[in-house]
Design an enzyme around this catalytic site. Structure first.
Site, PDB file in Angstrom:
ATOM      1  N   ASP A   1      -9.233  36.100  -4.210  1.00  0.00           N
ATOM      2  CA  ASP A   1      -8.344  35.727  -3.109  1.00  0.00           C
ATOM      3  C   ASP A   1      -9.167  35.705  -1.825  1.00  0.00           C
ATOM      4  O   ASP A   1      -9.934  36.636  -1.546  1.00  0.00           O
ATOM      5  CB  ASP A   1      -7.192  36.725  -2.982  1.00  0.00           C
ATOM      6  CG  ASP A   1      -6.225  36.340  -1.878  1.00  0.00           C
ATOM      7  OD1 ASP A   1      -5.381  35.480  -2.122  1.00  0.00           O
ATOM      8  OD2 ASP A   1      -6.329  36.907  -0.771  1.00  0.00           O
TER       9      ASP A   1
ATOM     10  N   ASN B   1      -6.251  29.595   9.079  1.00  0.00           N
ATOM     11  CA  ASN B   1      -5.221  28.555   9.224  1.00  0.00           C
ATOM     12  C   ASN B   1      -4.674  28.519  10.641  1.00  0.00           C
ATOM     13  O   ASN B   1      -4.511  27.459  11.246  1.00  0.00           O
ATOM     14  CB  ASN B   1      -4.080  28.824   8.239  1.00  0.00           C
ATOM     15  CG  ASN B   1      -4.121  27.901   7.032  1.00  0.00           C
ATOM     16  OD1 ASN B   1      -4.764  26.869   7.053  1.00  0.00           O
ATOM     17  ND2 ASN B   1      -3.452  28.293   5.967  1.00  0.00           N
TER      18      ASN B   1
ATOM     19  N   HIS C   1      -3.552  23.901   9.735  1.00  0.00           N
ATOM     20  CA  HIS C   1      -3.378  23.840   8.284  1.00  0.00           C
ATOM     21  C   HIS C   1      -4.231  22.750   7.651  1.00  0.00           C
ATOM     22  O   HIS C   1      -4.681  22.893   6.506  1.00  0.00           O
ATOM     23  CB  HIS C   1      -1.902  23.620   7.941  1.00  0.00           C
ATOM     24  CG  HIS C   1      -1.049  24.821   8.192  1.00  0.00           C
ATOM     25  ND1 HIS C   1      -1.094  25.937   7.398  1.00  0.00           N
ATOM     26  CD2 HIS C   1      -0.152  25.099   9.176  1.00  0.00           C
ATOM     27  CE1 HIS C   1      -0.247  26.847   7.858  1.00  0.00           C
ATOM     28  NE2 HIS C   1       0.335  26.354   8.937  1.00  0.00           N
TER      29      HIS C   1
ATOM     30  N   ASP D   1      -6.761  23.409   4.609  1.00  0.00           N
ATOM     31  CA  ASP D   1      -6.835  22.682   3.345  1.00  0.00           C
ATOM     32  C   ASP D   1      -8.267  22.233   3.059  1.00  0.00           C
ATOM     33  O   ASP D   1      -8.739  22.276   1.914  1.00  0.00           O
ATOM     34  CB  ASP D   1      -5.917  21.461   3.384  1.00  0.00           C
ATOM     35  CG  ASP D   1      -4.447  21.843   3.341  1.00  0.00           C
ATOM     36  OD1 ASP D   1      -4.151  23.008   3.060  1.00  0.00           O
ATOM     37  OD2 ASP D   1      -3.606  20.965   3.601  1.00  0.00           O
TER      38      ASP D   1
ATOM     39  N   GLU E   1      -4.254  30.689  -1.701  1.00  0.00           N
ATOM     40  CA  GLU E   1      -5.718  30.793  -1.588  1.00  0.00           C
ATOM     41  C   GLU E   1      -6.296  31.656  -2.703  1.00  0.00           C
ATOM     42  O   GLU E   1      -7.358  32.262  -2.540  1.00  0.00           O
ATOM     43  CB  GLU E   1      -6.113  31.337  -0.212  1.00  0.00           C
ATOM     44  CG  GLU E   1      -5.487  32.651   0.168  1.00  0.00           C
ATOM     45  CD  GLU E   1      -4.165  32.494   0.914  1.00  0.00           C
ATOM     46  OE1 GLU E   1      -3.738  33.480   1.518  1.00  0.00           O
ATOM     47  OE2 GLU E   1      -3.583  31.391   0.890  1.00  0.00           O
TER      48      GLU E   1
END
Length: 690
Positions: free
Chosen positions: A304, A312, A317, A321, A347
């Site tokens: 993770d 973010n 965002h 990505d 994630e």
């Protein structure tokens, strides 16, 4: 998050809608669930009116019995792939001959979930096959007009005739093809989906009747390949002396490409291109089965990205990505050919390492961790530092099922986070985790029904009467019978993905208690705090609501206009996404439950919930309430909350009211209700822990 999934789905829909063949799909009971517009063009029946019916209902009575096993096998077995020619009834009372090409659909657990396939109008071909004995010239004229390729052979297997569509599809002219053996012109290549029989076998001496191939590759004259479906039958009609077989084929390149792309989309993550959670679960299932059979160890690595939300928030965002995609590509460089690697969710990434013991898996995970830490992601001139926390579990030491292995890896990932992040946790040096021992305790308590609710009273400040209560989770100690407070196990349960089961116990127990009280003439409002973990288990939510319906029917008119059960949501559970919160709360809202925002004043997004959700109650965070009598700034905040609640017609509840002085102050400023122990009458306090 930017996604190209919607345009792709629109493209697929457009392709399907333009197909001249009928695309259909059934559910597990054989009912039609999907039909494209070609259905109406072929049958004259309305698509919407046909959905929910079974395909055999539209067949000629003589064809229904032999059609049944293809789509409706007995004993719950999966339908087998196959092609069948049947007569399809039209709305005008006639029939069309169609070729049914069907394949089974399996769910994530490998159980039958329905059938998908194509219906192709073959009426003209049927007329042709049955009319060879009447008029050869007319038949050949029909051949020339068909939209399917047709090859007719002599009895010795040499080609007698190609129609124009066969010439176009195969790239052979009639002059070059006639007289050659069939296998020289219709060359089926190597492919994962093999045909049922080679076409050259469909000769009078070698083939008893009809044969067919599904999704075969055919090599054209120029060496390129073409995806086709084909069928062949012996030419046995009167007047067909000297003919061997009639082979009919059609180009299915578009359909096959569409199916392949849809299969890819079903198993891969749209953002990263990696395997998605469903595909990883399937791979994990097979890996466990193979390891158990061969006695080979293998490892599961769950990673993770640390504090990814900060990245973010700082960069947006879209940038987030791009970071995920870049890291997925970088980590993929470490993946071995035999490994399975994909995006587990958000994630999180999951990595299956076949034939890999725990110590080797830890070394691999460490290399990945250092790689991620040492190389910040460069994005539009910005250097974005990223670290990862990783949990490792190995078969069979840490679990003998996929679920157990992922759960153990998740425990250890949590321990890595708790120990400071940016580390690998595998439990190789005597797992000192406090979560793992608690896992067994919580699981056993749930299985033995030792998770029970305790009810804390809620008092109306003006009358000092108990008018409501909140259900709180407790775990019964099997040795002493004492109640273990939620603070000692609820955080571990959250990381063990067991909170939804605890929530289900509290909700069902509270509904039973509410019913018993109403039937005995006592009406109270009941508050239950539920997690997003439960709300995302839609099957459990449906089960809870079914039980609620039965309980409400038992109470009859005693319930009144408003249901006396309040769902508490905590803003930190939902973060900022109120639209998502509304969506997942919808089943309870539709049923008539009301909402309370818990711990109001402890975060930064509470006011968005008041604006966007149909909130009825506002529960003021307890640490603020405890400071109410001694800190003027806190008193001003409480008055502000009271004013906002008044404007919005919300009922206010102060938490952690533990003395009379605090209760008096809250009553004075106009707070409606108080929740706590110590200022209550002894009998009410006893009920709170009973």
């Amino acid at each position: 998050m930017v996604s190209n999934e919607e345009p792709v789905q629109s493209l697929y829909r457009a392709i399907v809608d333009e197909l001249r063949d009928v695309v259909f799909r059934t559910d597990a009971q054989g009912r039609l669930a999907v039909l494209n517009p070609a259905w109406s063009e072929l049958t004259g029946y309305d698509v919407a009116a046909s959905l929910g019916r079974t395909l055999p209902e539209f067949l000629h009575p003589e064809d229904r019995q032999r059609f049944g096993p293809l789509l409706a096998p007995e004993d719950g077995a999966a339908a087998s792939a196959g092609m069948l020619e049947v007569r399809l009834r039209t709305a005008h009372g006639g029939f069309h001959w169609v070729a049914v090409n069907a394949r089974p659909i399996l769910d994530a657990d490998g159980r039958p979930a329905g059938v998908s396939g194509l219906l192709s109008d073959i009426t003209e071909r049927k007329v042709l096959e049955e009319g060879l004995d009447r008029d050869r010239e007319r038949a050949e004229a029909a051949l020339r007009s068909l939209g399917e390729g047709v090859i007719v052979t002599e009895t010795d297997g040499r080609i007698h005739l190609l129609n124009p569509e066969a010439e176009r599809l195969l790239g052979w002219s009639s002059e070059d093809a006639v007289g050659r053996r069939l296998e020289e012109v219709f060359r089926i290549g190597e492919d994962a989906w093999q045909p049922a029989a080679e076409p050259e076998a469909c000769l009078p001496r070698a083939c008893p009747g009809q044969c067919a191939g599904l999704n075969a590759w055919v090599e054209r004259a120029d060496g390129t390949t073409l995806a086709v479906e084909w069928s062949a039958a012996r030419a046995l009609q009167p007047g067909a002396e000297g003919l061997g077989c009639v082979l009919v084929f059609r180009d299915v390149s578009t359909q096959r490409a569409m199916r392949q792309q849809m299969a890819y989309q079903a198993t891969h993550d749209a953002l990263t291109g990696l395997l998605n959670r469903g595909a990883l679960q399937e791979a994990l299932f097979h890996q466990v089965a193979g390891a158990a059979r061969d006695g080979q160890p293998f490892s599961v690595v769950l990673m993770d990205l640390d504090r990814f939300k900060i990245a973010n928030d700082n960069h947006g965002h879209t940038a987030g990505d791009q970071v995920l995609a870049a890291l997925a590509e970088r980590i993929g460089g470490h993946v071995r050919d035999a490994d399975w690697f994909g995006r587990w969710g958000g994630e999180e990434f999951l990595w299956l390492l076949p034939a890999t013991p725990a110590d080797e898996a830890v070394r691999i995970a460490e290399r990945i961790r250092r790689d991620i830490m040492d190389q910040p992601v460069l994005l539009e001139g910005a250097s974005i530092p990223i670290t990862a926390s990783i949990g490792v579990a190995s078969f069979p030491a840490d679990g003998e099922t996929g679920e157990e292995l992922v759960r153990t890896a998740d425990y250890r990932l949590y321990e890595a986070k708790r120990a400071g992040r940016n580390r690998v946790e595998a439990g190789l040096s005597g797992d000192g985790s406090s979560v793992l021992p608690m896992a067994g305790r919580i699981q056993r308590a749930l299985d033995e029904e030792r998770i029970v609710p305790a009810y804390e009273p809620i008092v109306e400040l003006r009358s000092e009467e108990v008018v409501a209560e909140e259900a709180l989770a407790r775990m019964v100690d099997p040795a002493t019978g004492e109640l273990v407070p939620a603070a000692q196990f609820i955080e571990a349960a959250s990381h063990l993905q067991l909170v939804h089961r605890i929530d289900e116990v509290l909700l069902t127990s509270t509904m039973e208690r509410c019913s018993d009280m109403l039937l005995n003439g006592l009406r109270r409002t009941h508050f239950v705090n539920i997690s997003t973990d439960l709300l995302r288990h839609r099957d459990q939510v449906d089960k809870i609501l079914e039980k609620a319906l039965r309980i409400c029917e038992r109470c009859g008119g005693r319930i009144g206009d408003e249901k006396p059960l309040i769902i508490e949501i905590t803003e930190r559970e939902f973060l900022e996404d109120t639209a998502e919160a509304h969506r997942i709360l919808a089943p309870f809202l539709d049923y008539g439950f009301r909402i309370a925002v818990d711990d109001f004043g402890s975060g930064y997004s509470s006011f968005r919930y008041l604006a966007d959700l149909p909130v009825s109650y506002l529960k003021i965070e307890g640490t603020l309430v405890r400071r109410a009598t001694s800190e003027p700034r806190v008193q001003a905040i409480l008055r502000g909350i009271r004013d906002i609640a008044g404007e919005l017609e919300l009922t206010t509840i102060a938490e952690m009211v533990e003395d009379q002085e605090t209760a008096d102050f809250l009553r004075e400023i106009g707070i409606d209700l108080a929740q706590g122990f110590h200022f209550l009458a002894p009998e009410e306090a006893a009920d709170a822990v009973g």
